[in-house]
Scaffold this motif. Structure first.
Motif, short mmCIF file in Angstrom:
data_model
loop_
_atom_site.label_atom_id
_atom_site.label_comp_id
_atom_site.label_asym_id
_atom_site.label_seq_id
_atom_site.Cartn_x
_atom_site.Cartn_y
_atom_site.Cartn_z
N ASP A 1 0.82 -1.20 0.00
CA ASP A 1 0.00 0.00 0.00
C ASP A 1 0.86 1.26 0.00
OD1 ASP A 1 0.87 -0.39 2.65
OD2 ASP A 1 -0.90 0.62 3.48
N THR B 1 -3.43 -2.41 7.22
CA THR B 1 -3.58 -2.23 5.77
C THR B 1 -4.98 -2.70 5.37
OG1 THR B 1 -2.69 -4.44 5.31
CG2 THR B 1 -1.12 -2.63 5.42
N TRP C 1 -7.19 1.74 3.56
CA TRP C 1 -6.26 2.24 2.55
C TRP C 1 -6.41 3.74 2.27
CZ3 TRP C 1 -8.05 3.89 -2.38
CH2 TRP C 1 -9.39 3.62 -2.65
#
Length: 340
Positions: free
Chosen positions: A83, A167, A171
């Motif tokens: 990410d 995560t 996001w």
């Protein structure tokens, strides 16, 4: 239930033309707004944001691990999860180092190859090589508490280290944190606006929010060495479905990460639309036998040609705005092909 298989080619095409025209107007408007300050005085926040984006004074970034001081716009960034890699590339930064999902595995292949050129591998996700990171002399390290809490003290001695909490479904918040740390908050505003416009276009292509809600959309992942996973709402793909305002199958419309099923339970994946991917060897992941079996062939989406195989690398690693936009593109192409 209403699905895109019942939408005529003509109606779908008209919607796409109208949506494309609206998107053009939006892009022109956004460009015009971005090119002028309206002749008024800038607020203190605007000035601070521009100063940071231009490489200004040290600022304090608030993180799950506490306040972290970051100088201007970092030039040598190391990212320790996919990410963070998506965030950096989306905001125009090529990291000097990044972790991989497996030994010798490439970095996220959905990202532009030229934006990944020169990135040095620094170990695996959750198992970073501290010596390799230090050798790159970074001025910022990005990761998350869930991945690297045990390494936080050591990483912080190398460079300012900014952690998100976790995560996946967070996001969007993680992207804002990364943008702040990278000194790219102004660029982040445009990225978010573009994504929201993209979501709106696709929702309209589905017939609008009401029609979208009637269409139950599910995601199935065949995994080598594990049971098949039906992805629930507290996942990256689950958050995208929520943005699009589509319905969710009963067994997947709940909190949590996944519902794991055997091939004999694949009927729990029943939905109007199914997207599915495979991690590893299709035979070992039970995909080959499952999709060739009677239970799979009896699923609503399969019978209506609304089951689409997708890129596992993108849908599983694309945890960010660039990945999300490419997934929306893939969904739109799938829906368009089904409407023909």
């Amino acid at each position: 239930m209403s699905t895109l298989s019942t939408v005529s080619r003509t109606a779908f095409t008209r919607r796409r033309i109208a949506v494309a025209a609206a998107a053009t107007v939006f892009a022109v408007t956004l460009s015009a707004c971005g090119g002028s300050d309206g002749g008024g005085d800038e607020s203190g926040a605007d000035k601070a944001g521009k100063a940071a984006d231009a490489g200004g004074d040290t600022r304090v970034v608030k993180t799950v691990m506490g306040d972290v001081e970051v100088d201007g716009v970092p030039k040598r960034v190391v990212v320790l999860d996919t990410d963070a890699l998506d965030s950096a590339v989306t905001l125009g930064i090529t990291p000097v180092g990044a972790t991989a999902v497996a030994d010798q595995a490439p970095f996220s292949t959905y990202l532009p190859a030229d934006k990944l050129k020169g990135i040095k591998p620094v170990g695996l996700i959750a198992e970073p090589n501290l010596e390799a990171i230090a050798a790159l002399e970074p001025d910022l390290i990005l990761s998350s508490k869930v991945r690297d809490e045990k390494n936080y003290a050591a990483l912080s001695k190398i460079a300012p280290t900014v952690f998100s909490d976790t995560t996946g479904p967070t996001w969007r918040e993680n992207f804002q944190l990364h943008a702040d740390a990278l000194g790219r908050k102004n660029e982040a505003v445009t990225v978010v606006a573009d994504y929201e416009a993209h979501v709106k276009r696709l929702t309209e292509a589905l017939g609008g929010p009401a029609k979208a809600k009637e269409t139950k959309v599910g995601f199935v992942r065949f995994v080598e060495g594990a049971d098949t996973r039906l992805y629930l709402n507290d996942t990256f793909v689950g958050s995208l479905f929520k943005d699009l305002q589509v319905g969710r199958p009963t067994d997947q419309d709940t909190t949590g990460f996944s519902l794991d099923v055997s091939p004999e339970q694949i009927d729990k994946a029943d939905a109007d639309v199914i997207f599915h991917s495979t991690y590893g060897d299709p035979k070992k992941a039970k995909e080959t036998d499952t999709v060739g079996g009677p239970l799979w062939k009896n699923l609503t989406a399969v019978k209506k040609n609304m089951a689409f195989k997708v890129d596992d690398n993108l849908w599983m690693l694309g945890i960010g705005y660039t990945g999300a936009s490419q997934i929306l593109d893939a969904m739109e192409k799938s829906f368009a092909s089904a409407a023909r």
